[in-house]
Design a protein around this motif. Sequence first.
Motif, PDB file in Angstrom:
ATOM      1  N   THR A 107       0.006   5.153  -6.612  1.00 20.32           N
ATOM      2  CA  THR A 107       0.407   6.238  -6.203  1.00 20.32           C
ATOM      3  C   THR A 107      -1.298   6.653  -7.233  1.00 20.32           C
ATOM      4  OG1 THR A 107       2.034   7.685  -6.687  1.00 20.32           O
ATOM      5  CG2 THR A 107       1.630   6.229  -4.374  1.00 20.32           C
TER       6      THR A 107
ATOM      7  N   SER B 148      -3.579  14.775  -1.909  1.00 18.96           N
ATOM      8  CA  SER B 148      -4.991  14.524  -1.241  1.00 18.96           C
ATOM      9  C   SER B 148      -5.993  15.038  -1.969  1.00 18.96           C
ATOM     10  CB  SER B 148      -4.798  15.354   0.206  1.00 18.96           C
ATOM     11  OG  SER B 148      -3.981  16.288  -0.427  1.00 18.96           O
TER      12      SER B 148
ATOM     13  N   ASP C  51       5.861   7.896  -2.068  1.00 15.05           N
ATOM     14  CA  ASP C  51       5.020   6.861  -2.018  1.00 15.05           C
ATOM     15  C   ASP C  51       3.758   7.025  -1.443  1.00 15.05           C
ATOM     16  OD1 ASP C  51       6.875   5.280  -3.675  1.00 15.05           O
ATOM     17  OD2 ASP C  51       7.664   4.512  -1.781  1.00 15.05           O
ATOM     18  N   PHE C  52       2.864   8.172  -1.839  1.00 11.99           N
ATOM     19  CA  PHE C  52       1.733   9.231  -1.542  1.00 11.99           C
ATOM     20  C   PHE C  52       0.772   9.487  -2.051  1.00 11.99           C
ATOM     21  CE2 PHE C  52       5.247   9.606   2.140  1.00 11.99           C
ATOM     22  CZ  PHE C  52       4.250   8.607   2.956  1.00 11.99           C
ATOM     23  N   SER C  53       0.210   9.253  -2.274  1.00 13.22           N
ATOM     24  CA  SER C  53      -0.916   9.701  -2.822  1.00 13.22           C
ATOM     25  C   SER C  53      -1.296  11.758  -2.780  1.00 13.22           C
ATOM     26  CB  SER C  53      -2.197   9.250  -2.919  1.00 13.22           C
ATOM     27  OG  SER C  53      -1.923   7.867  -3.957  1.00 13.22           O
TER      28      SER C  53
END
Length: 296
Positions: free
Chosen positions: A244, A7, A3-5
């Motif tokens: 995300t 960078s 669940d991380f976009s």
Amino acid sequence: MGDFSPSPSQLLSEAIIFWSIAIVLYIGRITSRVITTGSIKRLYFEDYVMSVTFLIYTTLLVLIIISSRYASNLVDPAQYDEILANPQEVRDRILGSKIVIGLEQCMLFSTWGVKICMLTMFWRLTHNLRQLRIYVNAIAVFIAVGFVVIMVTYYAVYCRPFSQYWAMPVQNPQCATYQNYSITQAVFNISSDAAMLALPIPLLRKAQIKNGKKVMLAGVMSLGVFTVAAAILNKFFNFASPLTTTYQLWYIRESSTAIYVANMVCLSPLLRKVFGSKMFQKTNRFIVRCDPLHTK
């Protein structure tokens, strides 16, 4: 991806790497065509389409990189109070949401631009194959209808009023998540690509070329499978992680792979020039030409 976009640096790195390969293949395509026709003024219709498509593809990558510096209205509703208390963040998110609109349009136009290039090539290759020509025409109609449906639903159906695409807070989640739009786009995009992937099979069966060349042509065209896979993964992550921007990584990969395939099939004249006629005669059966006049 979780669940991380991704960078900004990750998106920038991927964009540079994929674009660098794409520009080499695009230049190789144009060079090959000039070698074949004898003049830059004698490019085929699909070469002009690819040139415009490549500019849109480049704009897509630039917008993805810019978008990574801004948040959008794609946010957990639980964070609204905190965000709305900061007017500068609201302005930044509105700008970020508007960038996403341009990004989405560039993705659509670059994807459909590649389809036009490939269909034009198939149309030339099937000039004396009536049944296959009908099939190509049917795919062309389907792709045209799909484009119209996608544009109409994007601008007039899924998010009304249109200003909700950059509203903070957003009233309709579809104006931020684009999930209904993604479903519509995926249906027409993946199904039309699959239909085009099936075309080389009967085309190769009827073509009067050596078996080795048929195998290589099938191999190059099957690279389109990776484009379809990227499109599927793009939508998978869009639904698995709706809050995300992981989808942007797959936009880079999907659009780049499509550009690669559309240009790789046209490199034969350049390779012949680089390796020389004698060496090319030994490797020619493993090379593909996108010029139908040289299929035999």
